[in-house]
Each structure stands twice: as C-alpha cells, then as structure tokens.
Design a protein around this motif. Structure first.
Motif, PDB file in Angstrom:
ATOM      1  N   PRO A  71       3.447  -0.346   4.167  1.00 19.12           N
ATOM      2  CA  PRO A  71       2.671  -1.487   4.672  1.00 19.12           C
ATOM      3  C   PRO A  71       2.404  -2.478   3.534  1.00 19.12           C
ATOM      4  O   PRO A  71       2.092  -2.077   2.410  1.00 19.12           O
ATOM      5  CB  PRO A  71       1.371  -0.863   5.175  1.00 19.12           C
ATOM      6  N   PHE A  72       2.545  -3.755   3.838  1.00 21.17           N
ATOM      7  CA  PHE A  72       2.340  -4.774   2.806  1.00 21.17           C
ATOM      8  C   PHE A  72       1.983  -6.101   3.447  1.00 21.17           C
ATOM      9  O   PHE A  72       2.155  -6.302   4.642  1.00 21.17           O
ATOM     10  CB  PHE A  72       3.588  -4.937   1.932  1.00 21.17           C
ATOM     11  N   GLU A  73       1.479  -7.003   2.609  1.00 23.33           N
ATOM     12  CA  GLU A  73       1.168  -8.371   3.006  1.00 23.33           C
ATOM     13  C   GLU A  73       1.737  -9.291   1.939  1.00 23.33           C
ATOM     14  O   GLU A  73       1.619  -9.011   0.745  1.00 23.33           O
ATOM     15  CB  GLU A  73      -0.336  -8.561   3.105  1.00 23.33           C
ATOM     16  N   MET A  74       2.362 -10.377   2.383  1.00 20.94           N
ATOM     17  CA  MET A  74       2.950 -11.330   1.447  1.00 20.94           C
ATOM     18  C   MET A  74       2.324 -12.699   1.645  1.00 20.94           C
ATOM     19  O   MET A  74       2.138 -13.145   2.777  1.00 20.94           O
ATOM     20  CB  MET A  74       4.462 -11.419   1.674  1.00 20.94           C
ATOM     21  N   THR A  75       1.992 -13.344   0.515  1.00 16.72           N
ATOM     22  CA  THR A  75       1.452 -14.696   0.551  1.00 16.72           C
ATOM     23  C   THR A  75       2.235 -15.569  -0.427  1.00 16.72           C
ATOM     24  O   THR A  75       2.787 -15.079  -1.412  1.00 16.72           O
ATOM     25  CB  THR A  75      -0.041 -14.734   0.182  1.00 16.72           C
ATOM     26  N   ASP A  76       2.253 -16.882  -0.127  1.00 14.92           N
ATOM     27  CA  ASP A  76       2.903 -17.801  -1.049  1.00 14.92           C
ATOM     28  C   ASP A  76       1.898 -18.285  -2.088  1.00 14.92           C
ATOM     29  O   ASP A  76       0.742 -17.841  -2.100  1.00 14.92           O
ATOM     30  CB  ASP A  76       3.596 -18.948  -0.297  1.00 14.92           C
TER      31      ASP A  76
ATOM     32  N   ARG B  57       0.838  -1.192   0.000  1.00 18.32           N
ATOM     33  CA  ARG B  57       0.000   0.000   0.000  1.00 18.32           C
ATOM     34  C   ARG B  57       0.880   1.251   0.000  1.00 18.32           C
ATOM     35  O   ARG B  57       1.144   1.843   1.040  1.00 18.32           O
ATOM     36  CB  ARG B  57      -0.935  -0.028   1.203  1.00 18.32           C
ATOM     37  N   HIS B  58       1.355   1.604  -1.193  1.00 21.41           N
ATOM     38  CA  HIS B  58       2.118   2.834  -1.349  1.00 21.41           C
ATOM     39  C   HIS B  58       1.158   4.009  -1.186  1.00 21.41           C
ATOM     40  O   HIS B  58      -0.048   3.854  -1.398  1.00 21.41           O
ATOM     41  CB  HIS B  58       2.781   2.876  -2.729  1.00 21.41           C
ATOM     42  N   PRO B  59       1.671   5.178  -0.823  1.00 24.96           N
ATOM     43  CA  PRO B  59       0.775   6.330  -0.666  1.00 24.96           C
ATOM     44  C   PRO B  59      -0.075   6.560  -1.920  1.00 24.96           C
ATOM     45  O   PRO B  59       0.448   6.749  -3.016  1.00 24.96           O
ATOM     46  CB  PRO B  59       1.742   7.493  -0.432  1.00 24.96           C
ATOM     47  N   GLY B  60      -1.376   6.456  -1.733  1.00 28.84           N
ATOM     48  CA  GLY B  60      -2.314   6.737  -2.812  1.00 28.84           C
ATOM     49  C   GLY B  60      -2.545   5.606  -3.801  1.00 28.84           C
ATOM     50  O   GLY B  60      -3.315   5.771  -4.744  1.00 28.84           O
ATOM     51  N   ARG B  61      -1.898   4.466  -3.618  1.00 30.82           N
ATOM     52  CA  ARG B  61      -2.112   3.384  -4.582  1.00 30.82           C
ATOM     53  C   ARG B  61      -1.722   2.030  -3.988  1.00 30.82           C
ATOM     54  O   ARG B  61      -0.877   1.937  -3.110  1.00 30.82           O
ATOM     55  CB  ARG B  61      -1.335   3.624  -5.867  1.00 30.82           C
ATOM     56  N   LEU B  62      -2.373   0.998  -4.485  1.00 26.23           N
ATOM     57  CA  LEU B  62      -2.071  -0.375  -4.111  1.00 26.23           C
ATOM     58  C   LEU B  62      -1.272  -0.997  -5.251  1.00 26.23           C
ATOM     59  O   LEU B  62      -1.668  -0.906  -6.411  1.00 26.23           O
ATOM     60  CB  LEU B  62      -3.357  -1.174  -3.884  1.00 26.23           C
TER      61      LEU B  62
END
Length: 65
Positions: free
Chosen positions: A37-42, A8-13
């Motif tokens: 902020p980020f989420e990582m999945t396999d 979640r970069h400022p203003g965009r995903l």
C-alpha cells in the motif's frame, strides 16, 4: 517534477522520491505488483495515480505518436 511516494512495507513506512514521471510510474508499478500500500504526491502535494502519470508523460510528447 519530483514525486514523493509513501509506502507501508510490513512493519515500516518508507518514503521514496522519483525525479521524473517515468521513474514515478516505474515505482508505482513495482509497489502495486508487490501489493504494497502506498500514496504518491507530486511536488505540489497533489495526489497522483498511474493514469495521472501516463497523462503527464503523454502531454510532454512531441506529437510523433
């Protein structure tokens, strides 16, 4: 195994893909250092963190460590 990173970069995903554990760990470190902020999945949809990635890299090792 491929990894999906939703950041979640400022203003965009932004969604990134990393093909290896090493590439995923490098992206993890980059985003964490930048405070993004980020989420990582396999590939199975399981959430992973940097420790999971390091464990997976170590598990692949040839025992010469």
């Amino acid at each position: 195994m491929a990894y999906r990173i939703a950041a979640r970069h400022p203003g965009r995903l932004v969604t990134y893909t990393a093909e290896t554990e090493e590439a995923a760990l490098a992206k993890w470190e980059e985003l964490a250092a930048d405070g993004v902020p980020f989420e990582m999945t396999d590939a199975d949809g399981v959430r992973v963190d940097d420790i999971d990635l390091e464990d997976r890299i170590d598990a692949r090792g040839d025992g010469d460590a």
